[in-house]
Design a protein around this motif. Structure first.
Motif, PDB file in Angstrom:
ATOM      1  N   ALA A 102      63.607  25.157   1.111  1.00 51.63           N
ATOM      2  CA  ALA A 102      63.306  23.785   1.530  1.00 51.63           C
ATOM      3  C   ALA A 102      64.037  22.768   0.647  1.00 51.63           C
ATOM      4  O   ALA A 102      64.609  21.784   1.143  1.00 51.63           O
ATOM      5  N   ALA A 103      64.028  22.998  -0.675  1.00 53.76           N
ATOM      6  CA  ALA A 103      64.713  22.074  -1.579  1.00 53.76           C
ATOM      7  C   ALA A 103      66.219  22.063  -1.340  1.00 53.76           C
ATOM      8  O   ALA A 103      66.860  21.000  -1.389  1.00 53.76           O
ATOM      9  N   GLY A 108      70.931  19.447   0.010  1.00 52.92           N
ATOM     10  CA  GLY A 108      72.222  19.632   0.663  1.00 52.92           C
ATOM     11  C   GLY A 108      72.494  18.564   1.706  1.00 52.92           C
ATOM     12  O   GLY A 108      73.621  18.064   1.828  1.00 52.92           O
ATOM     13  N   MET A 109      71.469  18.185   2.457  1.00 61.01           N
ATOM     14  CA  MET A 109      71.640  17.120   3.447  1.00 61.01           C
ATOM     15  C   MET A 109      71.965  15.789   2.779  1.00 61.01           C
ATOM     16  O   MET A 109      72.848  15.043   3.235  1.00 61.01           O
ATOM     17  N   THR A 175      72.910  25.595  -7.153  1.00 59.26           N
ATOM     18  CA  THR A 175      74.080  26.293  -6.620  1.00 59.26           C
ATOM     19  C   THR A 175      74.110  26.264  -5.103  1.00 59.26           C
ATOM     20  O   THR A 175      75.128  25.910  -4.489  1.00 59.26           O
ATOM     21  N   TYR A 176      73.003  26.626  -4.473  1.00 57.25           N
ATOM     22  CA  TYR A 176      73.014  26.753  -3.017  1.00 57.25           C
ATOM     23  C   TYR A 176      73.047  25.412  -2.302  1.00 57.25           C
ATOM     24  O   TYR A 176      73.521  25.325  -1.163  1.00 57.25           O
ATOM     25  N   SER A 177      72.568  24.353  -2.934  1.00 61.50           N
ATOM     26  CA  SER A 177      72.652  23.039  -2.303  1.00 61.50           C
ATOM     27  C   SER A 177      74.109  22.605  -2.147  1.00 61.50           C
ATOM     28  O   SER A 177      74.451  21.882  -1.205  1.00 61.50           O
ATOM     29  N   ALA A 178      74.985  23.037  -3.068  1.00 62.14           N
ATOM     30  CA  ALA A 178      76.404  22.714  -2.941  1.00 62.14           C
ATOM     31  C   ALA A 178      77.004  23.396  -1.707  1.00 62.14           C
ATOM     32  O   ALA A 178      77.787  22.785  -0.964  1.00 62.14           O
ATOM     33  N   TYR A 179      76.646  24.664  -1.480  1.00 65.81           N
ATOM     34  CA  TYR A 179      77.153  25.369  -0.297  1.00 65.81           C
ATOM     35  C   TYR A 179      76.584  24.779   0.986  1.00 65.81           C
ATOM     36  O   TYR A 179      77.315  24.565   1.964  1.00 65.81           O
ATOM     37  N   VAL A 180      75.289  24.511   0.990  1.00 64.62           N
ATOM     38  CA  VAL A 180      74.652  23.963   2.190  1.00 64.62           C
ATOM     39  C   VAL A 180      75.164  22.558   2.484  1.00 64.62           C
ATOM     40  O   VAL A 180      75.293  22.158   3.647  1.00 64.62           O
ATOM     41  N   ALA A 181      75.471  21.789   1.438  1.00 65.31           N
ATOM     42  CA  ALA A 181      76.009  20.448   1.649  1.00 65.31           C
ATOM     43  C   ALA A 181      77.328  20.506   2.405  1.00 65.31           C
ATOM     44  O   ALA A 181      77.594  19.685   3.297  1.00 65.31           O
ATOM     45  N   GLU A 182      78.177  21.470   2.078  1.00 63.12           N
ATOM     46  CA  GLU A 182      79.442  21.602   2.783  1.00 63.12           C
ATOM     47  C   GLU A 182      79.227  22.039   4.229  1.00 63.12           C
ATOM     48  O   GLU A 182      79.973  21.639   5.127  1.00 63.12           O
ATOM     49  N   VAL A 183      78.206  22.855   4.468  1.00 60.38           N
ATOM     50  CA  VAL A 183      77.891  23.241   5.843  1.00 60.38           C
ATOM     51  C   VAL A 183      77.448  22.019   6.644  1.00 60.38           C
ATOM     52  O   VAL A 183      77.912  21.792   7.779  1.00 60.38           O
ATOM     53  N   LEU A 227      71.546  29.687   8.381  1.00 58.10           N
ATOM     54  CA  LEU A 227      70.730  30.894   8.287  1.00 58.10           C
ATOM     55  C   LEU A 227      71.410  31.940   7.412  1.00 58.10           C
ATOM     56  O   LEU A 227      70.739  32.673   6.670  1.00 58.10           O
ATOM     57  N   ASN A 228      72.727  32.033   7.483  1.00 57.12           N
ATOM     58  CA  ASN A 228      73.443  32.971   6.612  1.00 57.12           C
ATOM     59  C   ASN A 228      73.260  32.611   5.145  1.00 57.12           C
ATOM     60  O   ASN A 228      73.099  33.485   4.285  1.00 57.12           O
ATOM     61  N   ASP A 229      73.286  31.312   4.828  1.00 62.80           N
ATOM     62  CA  ASP A 229      73.059  30.891   3.447  1.00 62.80           C
ATOM     63  C   ASP A 229      71.642  31.226   2.995  1.00 62.80           C
ATOM     64  O   ASP A 229      71.420  31.604   1.836  1.00 62.80           O
ATOM     65  N   LEU A 230      70.675  31.095   3.896  1.00 62.27           N
ATOM     66  CA  LEU A 230      69.300  31.441   3.533  1.00 62.27           C
ATOM     67  C   LEU A 230      69.152  32.947   3.297  1.00 62.27           C
ATOM     68  O   LEU A 230      68.382  33.372   2.429  1.00 62.27           O
TER      69      LEU A 230
END
Length: 300
Positions: A102-103, A108-109, A175-183, A227-230
């Protein structure tokens, strides 16, 4: 008495409605042939799977060193001992996935929106968002975890937690917010500019156009990669064990350190695989569904 004449085609129309549809003999034979081919294909697939499985089993069990490998990695006694403890530790991984997921989506958004803001006044915000994504996408996750989980407690700052679970979750989120932000950013930029222009022509402000027109389309298009990132995040929650948090991996590591038998690692790995497969299949289903809708000309 006057007799009312009916139209000539009235009886034939009623009879046509009453008559049930009867498939032709050719169609019946074609359907029967398709069912026979499907049954034959299923039988061939099942037989070939059984043969392949039997061959692989014979190759493995007759390979040199198999008895020692079975004793070291596939001991039933250690598996029975490790399974309940691994499941107990897995609950921590699941909670980390829910909270960090959730975070990550929210952060990321926000980063993605900051990178797509227009106007020179927002240049510093765009630069900071770009620097954030470049840095944390380039920094290995394991190093990030070591810095946050092991390095932050060494600072001994007042009011800063030393809980490895909270610190590990923070590192995962960074770390993952950076990847999700690009998505999210890719989804936002994939929306045609005419959508925003049309929203503006209807009287919506830039913020309203982004919220009600652009973001819904962007998020819907990016559901499969999100979903892949999750799924990846779910697996990487096991890395918080480097700080001493007793999750599924750490529970297995405790037994391995005491027994010098590596079966608990196999148990923990299989548990993670069993937890990941449903999410992976759900991601494949969503991707296939969206591809079918695009092929049929539906909304993306």
């Amino acid at each position: 008495m006057t007799v009312t004449e009916e139209e000539p085609g009235a009886d034939s129309g009623k009879e046509g409605v009453r008559d049930a549809y009867a498939p032709s003999q050719r169609r019946i034979e074609r359907e029967r042939y398709k069912r026979a081919r499907a049954r034959r294909a299923t039988a061939v697939a099942a037989l070939s799977t059984l043969v392949t499985g039997a061959v692989l089993y014979l190759v493995v069990v007759n390979a040199p060193g198999w008895p020692r490998t079975r004793e070291t990695f596939f001991d039933r006694g250690y598996a029975r001992e490790a399974f309940p403890k691994v499941l107990e530790g897995l609950w921590l991984n699941v909670r980390l996935l829910l909270v960090c997921g959730a975070a990550v989506l929210v952060l990321g958004m926000l980063i993605a929106v900051a990178r797509t803001l227009r106007g020179p006044v927002f240049f510093p915000l765009r630069a900071l968002a770009a620097a954030y994504t470049d840095f944390f996408r380039g920094l290995p996750l394991i190093i990030n975890l070591m810095i946050v989980v092991l390095g932050v407690p060494a600072l001994r700052l007042q009011g800063v937690t030393v809980d490895p679970v909270l610190l590990g979750g923070t590192a995962l989120t960074l770390t993952y917010s950076a990847y999700v932000a690009e998505v999210f950013r890719a989804g936002i930029e994939s929306v045609h500019p005419s959508q925003r222009a049309a929203a503006r022509s209807l009287g919506l402000s830039n913020r309203q156009a982004l919220r009600y027109v652009v973001l819904p389309q962007a998020v819907r298009r990016q559901v499969p990669p999100l979903l892949n990132d999750l799924v990846s995040l779910q697996k990487d929650t096991g890395l918080v064990s480097i700080g001493g948090a007793v999750d599924a991996v750490r529970a297995a590591d405790i037994i391995v350190g005491r027994s010098l038998n590596y079966t608990p690692y196999i148990v923990a790995g299989l548990v993670f695989v069993a937890l990941t497969i449903p999410m992976t299949r759900f991601t494949d289903w969503v991707t296939a569904r969206m591809d079918r809708r695009r092929a049929q000309g539906g909304a993306t």
